[in-house]
Scaffold this motif. Structure first.
Motif, PDB file in Angstrom:
ATOM      1  N   GLY A 193       8.375  -6.845   4.257  1.00 34.06           N
ATOM      2  CA  GLY A 193       9.385  -5.805   4.126  1.00 34.06           C
ATOM      3  C   GLY A 193       9.232  -4.753   5.205  1.00 34.06           C
ATOM      4  N   GLU A 194       9.923  -3.646   5.036  1.00 38.58           N
ATOM      5  CA  GLU A 194       9.904  -2.570   6.006  1.00 38.58           C
ATOM      6  C   GLU A 194       9.059  -1.400   5.498  1.00 38.58           C
ATOM      7  OE1 GLU A 194      11.206  -2.726   9.016  1.00 38.58           O
ATOM      8  OE2 GLU A 194      11.922  -4.761   8.607  1.00 38.58           O
ATOM      9  N   VAL A 195       8.485  -0.674   6.448  1.00 38.20           N
ATOM     10  CA  VAL A 195       7.746   0.541   6.120  1.00 38.20           C
ATOM     11  C   VAL A 195       8.753   1.654   5.820  1.00 38.20           C
ATOM     12  CG1 VAL A 195       6.136   2.279   6.974  1.00 38.20           C
ATOM     13  CG2 VAL A 195       5.811  -0.125   7.580  1.00 38.20           C
TER      14      VAL A 195
ATOM     15  N   GLN B 184      -2.700   8.785   8.156  1.00 40.90           N
ATOM     16  CA  GLN B 184      -4.009   9.157   7.619  1.00 40.90           C
ATOM     17  C   GLN B 184      -4.000   9.044   6.102  1.00 40.90           C
ATOM     18  OE1 GLN B 184      -5.401  12.943   9.022  1.00 40.90           O
ATOM     19  NE2 GLN B 184      -7.064  13.061   7.543  1.00 40.90           N
ATOM     20  N   LEU B 185      -5.126   8.603   5.542  1.00 43.46           N
ATOM     21  CA  LEU B 185      -5.283   8.491   4.092  1.00 43.46           C
ATOM     22  C   LEU B 185      -5.989   9.751   3.595  1.00 43.46           C
ATOM     23  CD1 LEU B 185      -6.410   4.742   3.870  1.00 43.46           C
ATOM     24  CD2 LEU B 185      -4.087   5.684   3.887  1.00 43.46           C
TER      25      LEU B 185
ATOM     26  N   LEU C 172       0.875  -1.166   0.000  1.00 39.64           N
ATOM     27  CA  LEU C 172       0.000   0.000   0.000  1.00 39.64           C
ATOM     28  C   LEU C 172       0.915   1.219   0.000  1.00 39.64           C
ATOM     29  CD1 LEU C 172      -3.003   1.074   0.558  1.00 39.64           C
ATOM     30  CD2 LEU C 172      -2.348   1.058   2.954  1.00 39.64           C
ATOM     31  N   ARG C 173       0.782   2.079  -1.014  1.00 42.01           N
ATOM     32  CA  ARG C 173       1.607   3.287  -1.072  1.00 42.01           C
ATOM     33  C   ARG C 173       0.699   4.496  -0.897  1.00 42.01           C
ATOM     34  NH1 ARG C 173       4.138   6.623  -5.244  1.00 42.01           N
ATOM     35  NH2 ARG C 173       3.201   5.340  -6.865  1.00 42.01           N
ATOM     36  N   VAL C 174       0.944   5.234   0.164  1.00 49.17           N
ATOM     37  CA  VAL C 174       0.106   6.369   0.537  1.00 49.17           C
ATOM     38  C   VAL C 174       0.850   7.660   0.210  1.00 49.17           C
ATOM     39  CG1 VAL C 174      -1.142   7.509   2.404  1.00 49.17           C
ATOM     40  CG2 VAL C 174      -0.923   5.010   2.392  1.00 49.17           C
ATOM     41  N   ARG C 175       0.294   8.442  -0.692  1.00 49.50           N
ATOM     42  CA  ARG C 175       0.899   9.737  -1.033  1.00 49.50           C
ATOM     43  C   ARG C 175       0.062  10.830  -0.392  1.00 49.50           C
ATOM     44  NH1 ARG C 175       1.744  11.108  -7.245  1.00 49.50           N
ATOM     45  NH2 ARG C 175      -0.397  11.903  -7.063  1.00 49.50           N
ATOM     46  N   ASN C 176       0.562  11.347   0.725  1.00 45.95           N
ATOM     47  CA  ASN C 176      -0.097  12.405   1.477  1.00 45.95           C
ATOM     48  C   ASN C 176       0.504  13.757   1.087  1.00 45.95           C
ATOM     49  OD1 ASN C 176      -1.958  10.834   2.794  1.00 45.95           O
ATOM     50  ND2 ASN C 176      -0.712  10.521   4.620  1.00 45.95           N
TER      51      ASN C 176
ATOM     52  N   PHE D 245       2.617  15.907   2.342  1.00 46.54           N
ATOM     53  CA  PHE D 245       4.048  16.150   2.488  1.00 46.54           C
ATOM     54  C   PHE D 245       4.868  14.878   2.690  1.00 46.54           C
ATOM     55  CE2 PHE D 245       2.035  20.140   3.784  1.00 46.54           C
ATOM     56  CZ  PHE D 245       2.727  21.042   2.983  1.00 46.54           C
ATOM     57  N   ARG D 246       4.250  13.708   2.571  1.00 48.03           N
ATOM     58  CA  ARG D 246       4.988  12.464   2.754  1.00 48.03           C
ATOM     59  C   ARG D 246       4.475  11.387   1.805  1.00 48.03           C
ATOM     60  NH1 ARG D 246       5.059  10.911   9.050  1.00 48.03           N
ATOM     61  NH2 ARG D 246       2.815  11.171   8.760  1.00 48.03           N
ATOM     62  N   VAL D 247       5.351  10.425   1.506  1.00 43.79           N
ATOM     63  CA  VAL D 247       4.967   9.218   0.779  1.00 43.79           C
ATOM     64  C   VAL D 247       5.336   8.037   1.662  1.00 43.79           C
ATOM     65  CG1 VAL D 247       5.321   7.798  -1.262  1.00 43.79           C
ATOM     66  CG2 VAL D 247       5.314  10.286  -1.479  1.00 43.79           C
ATOM     67  N   ILE D 248       4.332   7.243   2.025  1.00 43.58           N
ATOM     68  CA  ILE D 248       4.545   6.105   2.918  1.00 43.58           C
ATOM     69  C   ILE D 248       4.279   4.819   2.151  1.00 43.58           C
ATOM     70  CG2 ILE D 248       3.915   5.050   5.122  1.00 43.58           C
ATOM     71  CD1 ILE D 248       2.630   8.495   4.574  1.00 43.58           C
TER      72      ILE D 248
END
Length: 227
Positions: A199-201, A127-128, A91-95, A97-100
């Motif tokens: 894997g790692e976050v 948060q999404l 799951l790739r979350v693009r907020n 100011f961050r990409v998780i």
């Protein structure tokens, strides 16, 4: 509203070899309302800013440039940028100011409350932003579900459902963000133990957004201070 899209991460799809499962394109969730609002805001800022730059006098053009340098990245960050990319492995979350990036094996749960959030096995919470919660739509769906359950208890639901259209068998219409969360929860349950979903976050800050915002804020502050 959210709009799921399809995006191919590679020029050519990955072909399965042997017994390996095929890999699918990313499913993308965005807020349609956010995209529309962002485009309108950028149009207004551009119109006012360009007019001030070319028609303004004295310090006005410089103030307009500083304001645009500060506001445009912020509008992009909070309206056009947020997105959630989902595939079988992560799951790739693009907020704003961050990409998780969260492998499914590191995801503990996907929680919906006043906001939609993903919780990791280590206890971190993200948060999404691209999946805003509509409490009004959620309450409406809950009322529809309660009415459908009452019809089934009275025996109306069975006859209407058998008759086809309009029956309780269709179920309540849920908000797009709630349906997206349900889809991700189902994929998480199926894939959290897969070998390729471990894997790692990782968290990356969006310096390409933060840098112009800071530069615009500093320039604007200096111009206002100088007077």
């Amino acid at each position: 509203m959210t709009s799921p899209e399809q995006q191919s991460p590679d020029p050519e799809p990955t072909k399965p070899t042997g017994s390996a499962a095929p890999r699918y394109q990313d499913r993308i969730y965005r807020s349609s309302a956010g995209l529309v609002g962002g485009v309108l805001l950028l149009a207004v800022i551009g119109w006012l800013g360009v007019d001030a730059v070319f028609a303004g006098e004295g310090r006005t053009p410089w103030l307009a440039l500083a304001a645009m340098l500060f506001l445009v990245p912020l509008v992009v960050a909070y309206t056009l940028r947020p997105a959630v990319y989902v595939n079988d492995d992560r799951l790739r979350v693009r907020n704003p100011f961050r990409v998780i990036v969260l492998p499914w094996g590191q995801v503990a749960s996907l929680r919906s409350g006043f906001t939609n959030e993903v919780l990791t096995a280590s206890g971190a919470k993200y948060q999404l932003w691209s999946l805003p919660v509509s409490l009004r739509a959620r309450n409406k769906a809950n009322r529809q579900e309660a009415r459908a359950a009452a019809q089934v208890v009275r025996g109306d639901g069975g006859r209407r459902g058998a008759g086809g259209a309009g029956g309780a068998a269709e179920g309540p219409r849920r908000h797009e963000s709630d349906r997206a969360m349900d889809e991700m929860r189902g994929l998480h349950e199926r894939r959290q133990d897969a070998g390729t979903a471990q894997g790692e976050v990782t968290v990356r800050w969006a310096y390409e957004i933060a840098a112009p915002v800071v530069a615009g804020a500093v320039l604007l502050a200096v111009l206002l201070a100088v007077g």
